[in-house]
Scaffold this motif. Sequence first.
Motif, short mmCIF file in Angstrom:
data_model
loop_
_atom_site.label_atom_id
_atom_site.label_comp_id
_atom_site.label_asym_id
_atom_site.label_seq_id
_atom_site.Cartn_x
_atom_site.Cartn_y
_atom_site.Cartn_z
N GLY A 200 14.42 -44.61 -25.56
CA GLY A 200 14.56 -43.24 -26.05
C GLY A 200 13.82 -42.26 -25.16
O GLY A 200 13.78 -42.41 -23.94
N ALA A 201 13.20 -41.29 -25.80
CA ALA A 201 12.54 -40.22 -25.05
C ALA A 201 11.32 -40.73 -24.27
O ALA A 201 10.93 -40.14 -23.27
N LEU A 306 22.07 -38.49 -25.13
CA LEU A 306 21.09 -38.28 -26.22
C LEU A 306 19.69 -38.08 -25.66
O LEU A 306 18.96 -37.18 -26.07
N ASN A 307 19.31 -38.94 -24.71
CA ASN A 307 17.97 -38.85 -24.14
C ASN A 307 17.76 -37.55 -23.39
O ASN A 307 16.73 -36.90 -23.51
N TYR A 308 18.78 -37.16 -22.61
CA TYR A 308 18.63 -35.92 -21.85
C TYR A 308 18.43 -34.74 -22.80
O TYR A 308 17.61 -33.86 -22.56
N HIS A 313 21.32 -37.51 -33.13
CA HIS A 313 22.65 -38.00 -33.51
C HIS A 313 23.73 -37.42 -32.61
O HIS A 313 23.69 -36.24 -32.26
N LEU A 314 24.67 -38.27 -32.27
CA LEU A 314 25.77 -37.84 -31.41
C LEU A 314 27.06 -38.41 -31.97
O LEU A 314 27.11 -39.56 -32.37
N GLU A 315 28.08 -37.57 -32.01
CA GLU A 315 29.37 -38.02 -32.50
C GLU A 315 30.45 -37.37 -31.67
O GLU A 315 30.34 -36.19 -31.32
N ILE A 316 31.49 -38.12 -31.37
CA ILE A 316 32.59 -37.54 -30.63
C ILE A 316 33.33 -36.59 -31.59
O ILE A 316 33.47 -36.89 -32.77
N ALA A 317 33.72 -35.41 -31.08
CA ALA A 317 34.39 -34.44 -31.95
C ALA A 317 35.77 -34.98 -32.34
O ALA A 317 36.45 -35.57 -31.50
N ASP A 318 36.16 -34.79 -33.60
CA ASP A 318 37.47 -35.30 -34.01
C ASP A 318 38.54 -34.21 -33.83
O ASP A 318 38.24 -33.07 -33.47
N GLU A 319 39.77 -34.62 -34.09
CA GLU A 319 40.91 -33.73 -33.83
C GLU A 319 40.78 -32.40 -34.60
O GLU A 319 41.08 -31.34 -34.08
#
Length: 572
Positions: A200-201, A306-308, A313-319
């Motif tokens: 992580g960080a 995420l680290n940068y 939390h990270l999620e791919i954007a949905d349609e």
Amino acid sequence: MRVTQMFIPTLREVPAEADAISHQLLLRSGMVRKVAAGIYTLLPLGNRVVRKIEEIVRAEMERAGGVELLLPIVQPAELWHQTGRWDVYGPEMFRLKDRHGRDFCLGPTHEELITHLFSQEVKSYRQLPLLLYQINNKYRDERRPRFGLMRGREFIMKDLYSFDKDEDGLAVSYQKMYDAYSRVFSRCGLRFRAVEADAGAIGGDHSHEFMVIADTGEAELTYCPVCDYASNVEKTPCHYHGSEEKEEAGVLQLEATPKARTVEDVASYLQLDTTKVLKSLFYKVDGKLVVVLVRGDRLVNEVKVLNYLNANHLEIADEREMDDLGIPMGFAGPVGLCDRTAVTILGDMETQHLYNAVAGANKKGYHYINVNPGRDYQVDYYGDFRVAVEGDPCPHCGAGLKVQRGIEVGHIFKLGTKYSEAMGATILDEQGKEKPVIMGCYGIGITRTMAAAVEQSYDQDGIIWPVSIAPFEVVLMAVNQRDPQLAGYAEELYKRFVEAGIDVLFDDRNERPGVKFKDADLIGYPARVVIGKKMLSDGLIEIKWRSSGEITYKKMDEAAAYLQETLSSMKS
Ligand code: ATP
Ligand code: MG
């Protein structure tokens, strides 16, 4: 132990819900049963395997100076508030209230509890180093519980916590655990690799994962065939190693690309290599929109992103989210993006050298051609945001890296003072000065290790257990239990094996030999001992080894010693 006293509900059919080979085989061999998604009963045979793994783990933890205790599973929210993790842990935490409305959770991990204990009880550097561990259930409401014991919502973990007075002390404790983990997995008979892991960080060389090598593993790792470098692919750094020459920029043009939504579609439609496509991925990172650009043939390394961003939390954007932005899925790109919406754009360093590329035009059915960095779009930051692949240079020696899949069975981590500062776990040092204790944490997934062992060692007939963690090392049977003479020999041999201390299960059922043989292969006992016709004609007992298929015949008097010797040589 006798099979007629045991409870071994084997299955002939492959259970439909089983999504991994270890899951199928553990169900079929009567070792586990599912109760709910990610929640399993360990049946007697499965429980024996778990106990054996635990005993190896205990022995190695104690050898390294670890001391066992048992922390509660039900944990008060107050302790989690002290570290701020009650709010950031998210939906993976099982939460509950008592009758007074007070908040609790089922422990997903135990840093808070152990640090609290330390803060109450330990005062001086003289009491250090201290290595405390437990073997206990953990509860995590995983987004995708799957593969049986591999990713459960209730599972057994060994977790050890080290407390030291300074960084040098922590380095010693960490190395002890690294060595202990290597011994544990060797003794379990597993092929594994210790790899550098994402910390992580904190970064740096602060974390290692122990990976059981298996093609079915969820994790991907890189290793160097020349030097000893190995890391989780999440962590493997990538550098740009292409040409520094700039291409002459062509004229930016809108091009109709109907139905071409994927990188492959676009490349084949425009008759280009996927390396000429600029791929734009839209993410929600802690609620904010972030676009990551990578070359068309690359994957985004979400951990690096995420680290940068130092995010959780990270999620791919949905349609639907893309629709809200007015950007058609499959046609997204960086050109003109900042004019439409507030967004952070991260570019993988390779894209800085990607000239005259193809990118989505943010218009349904269209892409731009001759897209160039700087001229046609800007990024907020160029960095390392892609997943390393086979052949990328080793960060230590430059040789081409290899890629392999693995199952993470253990994880060791230098925590430093993150928890001790938050929870006031301080000690007085040699000068009588108060300072936060320095911690490390070290986990082994006991039940996951059991599944990983199966994933690594099976054939079409069933499991092939490593001797050290097999439910029983030897299964003994007469070909015909109804024949009093054969049954008598089997009984006699069973008595001798028990006296010799052999870990034996006597299959004393009145079943056809075919049934017993099938069960023996399915369950995967390392040695199968059969009293058959050769006993009556030549006084010989048949011994078959599960892993090699090799068969030997021994006299009644030799059998126990032969088995003991061979089995012990098979335990590493
Ligand atoms: P993963 O990345 O697989 O989710 P993690 O990083 O969450 O693992 P840790 O918190 O480091 O795992 O836990 C220590 C060990 O516990 C892991 O190395 C793994 O062996 C085991 N483990 C973690 N989650 C699970 C689970 N859901 N089911 C079974 N074992 C698990
Ligand atoms: Mg996890």
